[in-house]
Design a protein around this motif. Structure first.
Motif, PDB file in Angstrom:
ATOM      1  N   LEU A 161      27.007 -32.965  -0.472  1.00 40.80           N
ATOM      2  CA  LEU A 161      27.523 -32.236   0.687  1.00 40.80           C
ATOM      3  C   LEU A 161      26.648 -31.034   1.021  1.00 40.80           C
ATOM      4  O   LEU A 161      26.467 -30.676   2.183  1.00 40.80           O
ATOM      5  N   SER A 162      26.106 -30.394  -0.008  1.00 40.17           N
ATOM      6  CA  SER A 162      25.317 -29.179   0.183  1.00 40.17           C
ATOM      7  C   SER A 162      23.905 -29.461   0.673  1.00 40.17           C
ATOM      8  O   SER A 162      23.428 -28.853   1.635  1.00 40.17           O
ATOM      9  N   THR A 163      23.227 -30.394   0.027  1.00 43.41           N
ATOM     10  CA  THR A 163      21.824 -30.658   0.357  1.00 43.41           C
ATOM     11  C   THR A 163      21.691 -31.545   1.582  1.00 43.41           C
ATOM     12  O   THR A 163      20.777 -31.376   2.397  1.00 43.41           O
ATOM     13  N   GLY A 164      22.615 -32.500   1.725  1.00 43.31           N
ATOM     14  CA  GLY A 164      22.575 -33.392   2.874  1.00 43.31           C
ATOM     15  C   GLY A 164      21.614 -34.557   2.681  1.00 43.31           C
ATOM     16  O   GLY A 164      20.910 -34.658   1.679  1.00 43.31           O
ATOM     17  N   ASN A 165      21.605 -35.437   3.646  1.00 45.22           N
ATOM     18  CA  ASN A 165      20.701 -36.589   3.641  1.00 45.22           C
ATOM     19  C   ASN A 165      20.391 -36.957   5.092  1.00 45.22           C
ATOM     20  O   ASN A 165      20.660 -36.182   6.003  1.00 45.22           O
ATOM     21  N   ARG A 166      19.858 -38.140   5.310  1.00 45.93           N
ATOM     22  CA  ARG A 166      19.454 -38.510   6.669  1.00 45.93           C
ATOM     23  C   ARG A 166      20.641 -38.663   7.619  1.00 45.93           C
ATOM     24  O   ARG A 166      20.481 -38.604   8.842  1.00 45.93           O
ATOM     25  N   ASN A 167      21.834 -38.854   7.055  1.00 43.46           N
ATOM     26  CA  ASN A 167      23.038 -39.001   7.883  1.00 43.46           C
ATOM     27  C   ASN A 167      23.924 -37.760   7.891  1.00 43.46           C
ATOM     28  O   ASN A 167      24.901 -37.710   8.628  1.00 43.46           O
ATOM     29  N   TRP A 168      23.580 -36.784   7.059  1.00 39.40           N
ATOM     30  CA  TRP A 168      24.443 -35.605   6.895  1.00 39.40           C
ATOM     31  C   TRP A 168      23.549 -34.391   6.725  1.00 39.40           C
ATOM     32  O   TRP A 168      22.697 -34.343   5.840  1.00 39.40           O
ATOM     33  N   SER A 169      23.758 -33.370   7.567  1.00 36.97           N
ATOM     34  CA  SER A 169      22.838 -32.235   7.581  1.00 36.97           C
ATOM     35  C   SER A 169      23.073 -31.237   6.454  1.00 36.97           C
ATOM     36  O   SER A 169      22.223 -30.387   6.191  1.00 36.97           O
ATOM     37  N   GLY A 170      24.205 -31.324   5.764  1.00 37.25           N
ATOM     38  CA  GLY A 170      24.491 -30.387   4.685  1.00 37.25           C
ATOM     39  C   GLY A 170      25.226 -29.158   5.175  1.00 37.25           C
ATOM     40  O   GLY A 170      24.985 -28.671   6.290  1.00 37.25           O
ATOM     41  N   VAL A 171      26.148 -28.646   4.341  1.00 35.39           N
ATOM     42  CA  VAL A 171      26.939 -27.468   4.705  1.00 35.39           C
ATOM     43  C   VAL A 171      27.006 -26.526   3.514  1.00 35.39           C
ATOM     44  O   VAL A 171      26.680 -26.891   2.379  1.00 35.39           O
ATOM     45  N   ASP A 172      27.449 -25.289   3.776  1.00 33.43           N
ATOM     46  CA  ASP A 172      27.639 -24.317   2.700  1.00 33.43           C
ATOM     47  C   ASP A 172      28.825 -24.740   1.836  1.00 33.43           C
ATOM     48  O   ASP A 172      29.920 -24.999   2.343  1.00 33.43           O
ATOM     49  N   VAL A 173      28.594 -24.806   0.541  1.00 37.05           N
ATOM     50  CA  VAL A 173      29.608 -25.234  -0.421  1.00 37.05           C
ATOM     51  C   VAL A 173      29.868 -24.102  -1.407  1.00 37.05           C
ATOM     52  O   VAL A 173      28.936 -23.429  -1.856  1.00 37.05           O
ATOM     53  N   GLY A 174      31.134 -23.885  -1.738  1.00 34.41           N
ATOM     54  CA  GLY A 174      31.501 -22.904  -2.756  1.00 34.41           C
ATOM     55  C   GLY A 174      32.171 -23.605  -3.928  1.00 34.41           C
ATOM     56  O   GLY A 174      33.117 -24.367  -3.734  1.00 34.41           O
ATOM     57  N   ILE A 175      31.679 -23.359  -5.141  1.00 37.80           N
ATOM     58  CA  ILE A 175      32.242 -23.971  -6.342  1.00 37.80           C
ATOM     59  C   ILE A 175      32.929 -22.906  -7.182  1.00 37.80           C
ATOM     60  O   ILE A 175      32.319 -21.889  -7.529  1.00 37.80           O
ATOM     61  N   ILE A 176      34.211 -23.146  -7.509  1.00 43.02           N
ATOM     62  CA  ILE A 176      34.898 -22.320  -8.495  1.00 43.02           C
ATOM     63  C   ILE A 176      34.778 -23.055  -9.813  1.00 43.02           C
ATOM     64  O   ILE A 176      35.449 -24.041 -10.060  1.00 43.02           O
ATOM     65  N   ILE A 200      28.187 -20.361  -6.414  1.00 39.32           N
ATOM     66  CA  ILE A 200      29.003 -20.655  -7.592  1.00 39.32           C
ATOM     67  C   ILE A 200      29.599 -19.370  -8.147  1.00 39.32           C
ATOM     68  O   ILE A 200      28.905 -18.363  -8.306  1.00 39.32           O
ATOM     69  N   ILE A 201      30.882 -19.444  -8.449  1.00 36.67           N
ATOM     70  CA  ILE A 201      31.536 -18.359  -9.175  1.00 36.67           C
ATOM     71  C   ILE A 201      32.211 -18.982 -10.385  1.00 36.67           C
ATOM     72  O   ILE A 201      32.871 -20.014 -10.273  1.00 36.67           O
ATOM     73  N   GLU A 202      31.999 -18.403 -11.570  1.00 33.52           N
ATOM     74  CA  GLU A 202      32.498 -19.041 -12.784  1.00 33.52           C
ATOM     75  C   GLU A 202      33.288 -18.056 -13.641  1.00 33.52           C
ATOM     76  O   GLU A 202      33.334 -16.855 -13.390  1.00 33.52           O
ATOM     77  N   ASN A 203      33.938 -18.622 -14.667  1.00 31.25           N
ATOM     78  CA  ASN A 203      34.744 -17.845 -15.616  1.00 31.25           C
ATOM     79  C   ASN A 203      35.805 -17.015 -14.903  1.00 31.25           C
ATOM     80  O   ASN A 203      36.037 -15.847 -15.221  1.00 31.25           O
ATOM     81  N   ILE A 204      36.441 -17.619 -13.914  1.00 27.71           N
ATOM     82  CA  ILE A 204      37.477 -16.942 -13.150  1.00 27.71           C
ATOM     83  C   ILE A 204      38.504 -17.990 -12.738  1.00 27.71           C
ATOM     84  O   ILE A 204      38.178 -19.169 -12.602  1.00 27.71           O
ATOM     85  N   SER A 205      39.736 -17.569 -12.564  1.00 25.50           N
ATOM     86  CA  SER A 205      40.772 -18.521 -12.159  1.00 25.50           C
ATOM     87  C   SER A 205      40.469 -19.057 -10.761  1.00 25.50           C
ATOM     88  O   SER A 205      39.813 -18.401  -9.946  1.00 25.50           O
ATOM     89  N   LYS A 206      40.948 -20.261 -10.494  1.00 26.39           N
ATOM     90  CA  LYS A 206      40.739 -20.842  -9.159  1.00 26.39           C
ATOM     91  C   LYS A 206      41.363 -19.962  -8.085  1.00 26.39           C
ATOM     92  O   LYS A 206      40.829 -19.823  -6.994  1.00 26.39           O
ATOM     93  N   SER A 207      42.504 -19.371  -8.396  1.00 27.42           N
ATOM     94  CA  SER A 207      43.192 -18.527  -7.423  1.00 27.42           C
ATOM     95  C   SER A 207      42.324 -17.353  -6.990  1.00 27.42           C
ATOM     96  O   SER A 207      42.140 -17.096  -5.798  1.00 27.42           O
ATOM     97  N   GLU A 208      41.777 -16.632  -7.960  1.00 23.29           N
ATOM     98  CA  GLU A 208      40.930 -15.484  -7.636  1.00 23.29           C
ATOM     99  C   GLU A 208      39.582 -15.922  -7.092  1.00 23.29           C
ATOM    100  O   GLU A 208      39.033 -15.324  -6.171  1.00 23.29           O
ATOM    101  N   GLY A 209      39.036 -16.990  -7.681  1.00 23.89           N
ATOM    102  CA  GLY A 209      37.720 -17.454  -7.274  1.00 23.89           C
ATOM    103  C   GLY A 209      37.659 -17.893  -5.826  1.00 23.89           C
ATOM    104  O   GLY A 209      36.691 -17.615  -5.108  1.00 23.89           O
ATOM    105  N   MET A 210      38.712 -18.587  -5.362  1.00 22.80           N
ATOM    106  CA  MET A 210      38.728 -19.042  -3.969  1.00 22.80           C
ATOM    107  C   MET A 210      38.758 -17.866  -3.009  1.00 22.80           C
ATOM    108  O   MET A 210      38.068 -17.868  -1.980  1.00 22.80           O
TER     109      MET A 210
END
Length: 300
Positions: A161-176, A200-210
C-alpha cells in the motif's frame, strides 16, 4: 543465522551451529529454559539439544542481547521481549517486579524464546486484491488462529500500500507496532521493508498510537496487529472518523469466533469493517464483503 548464534555463550555457539546449519532456512524458534534441554523449532519438526543451560548461561545471554547495558533495555524487558538487529525477537520471562500494578522489570530470567524473523515479500499480494476495490482501500479485518501468518501478511500489505505498483500509486501508511513485530525497529531503523511512505510508532498502545499518528503524520491508512480489547474500539473509531482507512488483524478461525469477542462484535455491528478475510495457514479461506451501501462510525 550466525548473527543469532553470537548471542549465546562461547561453549554453546558451536553446538547450536552444528544443529542448525543444515536447516537454518527452516528454523523458527530457539527455546532456552534454565536447567532444561534447549529446543529448536523448525517448520516441520522439533529438535532437542542435550545441553542444560545454567544461571550463568542465562545471564550471559541477557548481557549479550542487551549489549552489556541491561538498564538501557529495561522498558523492552518489562514488556517481555527485546528486538534484535534483523527483526528477530527474544521473548523473556522470569520473576516480574511490579510497581503501581505495572511490570517495571523482570529479574531471575528463566526462559528465552528466540523467534527468527523472515520477511516474505509478496505474502500480501493475494490479500491486497480484496483490500483494494475500485482503487480504494477498504477497512479490513484479517482473521486467523495464532501462527497462521497474519503478521507476515499484514507487514507485506503495508509495504504494498505504501510503495505502490503499476496499478497503485501508493499512499501514506501509519503503523502502530505495539510489540515491534511488524516493522521491527532496531534503534529506530525498520528491520523489515514496510514501504517508502510508511511512518511507524512502536512500544505504545494502539489507542495512544493511533491518536499520535493521526495528529502528527496524517496517514491515509492505519495498520495495527491483533485488536480485541475495549480500548481498541475507541482507537479504531478515532482513526476511521478522522478519515483514515484501517487494516487490522485479530485471532479467530471463523465468523462465529469473532462474533463471540464483544469488542469485535461491536465493531462489526457498527459497520466499521468493509471486508473480512479469514486465513488458513497463510492462505485465504474465506472473504466476506460487508456494508456495501453505508459506512458508519462509532459515536464516542
Amino acid at each position: 543465522m550466525k548473527k543469532i548464534i553470537e548471542f549465546f555463550p562461547d561453549k554453546l555457539k558451536n553446538i547450536l551451529y552444528e544443529q542448525i546449519k543444515e536447516k537454518q532456512e527452516n528454523l523458527e524458534e530457539i527455546r532456552i529454559r534454565i536447567q532444561n534441554p534447549i529446543i529448536l523449532k523448525f517448520d516441520q519438526e522439533e529438535r532437542t539439544i542435550k545441553y542444560i543451560p545454567t544461571s550463568e548461561d542465562m545471564l550471559t545471554i541477557m548481557e549479550l542481547i542487551c549489549e552489556n547495558s541491561i538498564y538501557s533495555y529495561q522498558k523492552q524487558i518489562s514488556a517481555g521481549f527485546i528486538t534484535l538487529q534483523g527483526g528477530h525477537r527474544v521473548g523473556i520471562v522470569g520473576s516480574c517486579v511490579i510497581e503501581n500494578n505495572k511490570v517495571i522489570n523482570i529479574k531471575y530470567i528463566n526462559s528465552f524464546n528466540f523467534r527468527i524473523a523472515r520477511q516474505v515479500i509478496g505474502a500480501g499480494n493475494q490479500v491486497l486484491q480484496y483490500i483494494l476495490k475500485d482503487n480504494k482501500v477498504l477497512n479490513t479485518l484479517i482473521v486467523s488462529p495464532p501462527g497462521y501468518g497474519k503478521t507476515t501478511i499484514l507487514r507485506d500489505v503495508a509495504r504494498l500500500l505504501s510503495t505502490g505498483n503499476r496499478n497503485w500509486s501508493g499512499v501514506d501508511v501509519g503503523i502502530i507496532d505495539e510489540r515491534s513485530e511488524i516493522a521491527s525497529l532496531y534503534k529506530g531503523i525498520p528491520q523489515n521493508e514496510v514501504g517508502i511512505r510508511t511512518d511507524i510508532i512502536e512500544n505504545i498502545s494502539k489507542s495512544e498510537g493511533m491518536k499520535i499518528l493521526v495528529r502528527s503524520m496524517s496517514p491515509k491508512v492505519i495498520i495495527a496487529d491483533e485488536i480485541g480489547i475495549e480500548e481498541d474500539v475507541y482507537a479504531i473509531n478515532y482513526a476511521l472518523c478522522s478519515g483514515c482507512k484501517g487494516i487490522f488483524t485479530a485471532h479467530g478461525s471463523n465468523f462465529e469466533d469473532i462474533s463471540l469477542n464483544p469488542v469485535l462484535k461491536t465493531l462489526l455491528n457498527k459497520y466499521c469493517f468493509d471486508c473480512l478475510i479469514f486465513l488458513d495457514k497463510k492462505k485465504i479461506k474465506e472473504v466476506y464483503y460487508l456494508n456495501e451501501e453505508k459506512n458508519y462510525c462509532l459515536s464516542e
